[in-house]
Design a protein around this motif. Structure first.
Motif: not given
Length: 320
Positions: A14-24, A176-181, A194-203
């Motif tokens: 549920v959180t992934v779906a909300r974040l993905r919508e927001g990221m778009d 649910i995700g990875l932020k990369d710095g 390597a990540a499964p479908d749906g896994f979130l990535f952030f710059n």
């Protein structure tokens, strides 16, 4: 310490779906924490400032993270900041609170964020020591087992995951995700593959817009924006140009504002936060000074920042 209860895969989805919508929809907001001139938390000024951030419709809001000086907040102050953010967001915008230090202390902050109503937590790099991959994975295992908040891992500084470790942490229901710095695009591409479908990535690079196009080419279009903390008009213009492929507009914003901002940021350690806070004050937001060990910009740097801010707003047709 109690073992606690981790989140379920269904709750995390549920959180992934909300974040993905927001990221778009928009950039990710990392609000500044307001202090008095004497360095005390000023929660009323924080609330007023936060309303301006939320009015710009960010994809999600990340209180008490790096830009919000998580490293300088005690637990009571942290609770106040996260609670105020959740109340202001009102369920309209996902709230992802920063947590960190060793896993035991990170769990304490996670439980405060959970009680305050946050939607997820960003796990900031652990304190001081370097660690092997097994230890990095165990750190997240311990935290995930003790909070119902979905977790986003943040690799930066001494934290850098291999593809094998990424697979392991992605199997945890609460991660649910990875932020990369690090901005190592070769490594990052291996992680996304390597990540499964749906896994979130952030710059999560410093002044992420500088590398936003490059990150997007390896499948990471979402990014945090420190500029949003003081000039959401500029951040929104860049986001729109990136999403529509308006490269002429991107180049104009990079040449006229973002690259000079980075050059100014690089003059003094800690300016990645203190310049942002100074720029917010120049925009009329009384967010106060940074806390030690950071220092506020001197007069010459403030004058250059003021000139640059005017130039950036002129580029997008906004006013001071």
């Amino acid at each position: 310490m109690d073992a606690g209860t981790g989140t379920t895969a269904a709750e995390a989805a549920v959180t992934v779906a909300r974040l993905r919508e927001g990221m778009d929809r928009g950039v990710l907001s990392f609000p500044l924490t307001a202090f008095t001139d004497g360095g005390e938390l000023d929660i009323d000024r924080y609330r007023a400032y936060l309303e301006t951030q939320l009015a710009a419709a960010p994809g999600a809001v990340f209180p008490a993270c790096g830009t919000g000086e998580f490293f300088s907040l005690d637990e009571d102050e942290y609770r106040s900041v996260v609670t105020a953010t959740v109340e202001a967001a009102g369920g309209r915008t996902p709230v992802v609170a920063g947590i960190g230090y060793g896993w035991a202390q990170a769990v304490r902050f996670a439980r405060i964020a959970e009680e305050a109503g946050a939607d997820a937590a960003l796990v900031l790099p652990h304190y001081l020591v370097e660690a092997p991959q097994d230890g990095l994975v165990a750190q997240l295992e311990h935290i995930a087992a003790r909070t119902r908040l979905p977790l986003i891992a943040y690799q930066r500084g001494q934290v850098a995951y291999t593809a094998a470790s990424l697979r392991r942490i992605a199997e945890l229901p609460g991660v649910i995700g990875l932020k990369d710095g690090h901005s190592d695009l070769d490594r990052l591409q291996r992680l996304t593959l390597a990540a499964p479908d749906g896994f979130l990535f952030f710059n999560g690079a410093s002044t992420a817009e500088i590398q936003a196009r490059a990150y997007a080419t390896v499948g990471v279009p979402a990014y945090s924006s420190a500029v949003h903390a003081f000039a959401p008009e500029i951040a929104a213009a860049f986001f729109t140009a990136l999403r529509t492929g308006d490269h002429a507009r991107l180049d104009a914003l990079l040449r006229g504002f973002y690259v000079p901002l980075v050059e100014l940021r690089d003059r003094v350690p800690g300016y990645a936060v203190s310049l942002v806070k100074a720029a917010a004050r120049l925009r009329g937001h009384p967010v106060g000074p940074v806390r030690a060990p950071l220092t506020d910009p001197g007069p010459d740097d403030l004058a250059d920042l003021d000139t640059l801010l005017t130039a950036g707003l002129d580029l997008v047709g906004a006013t001071r």
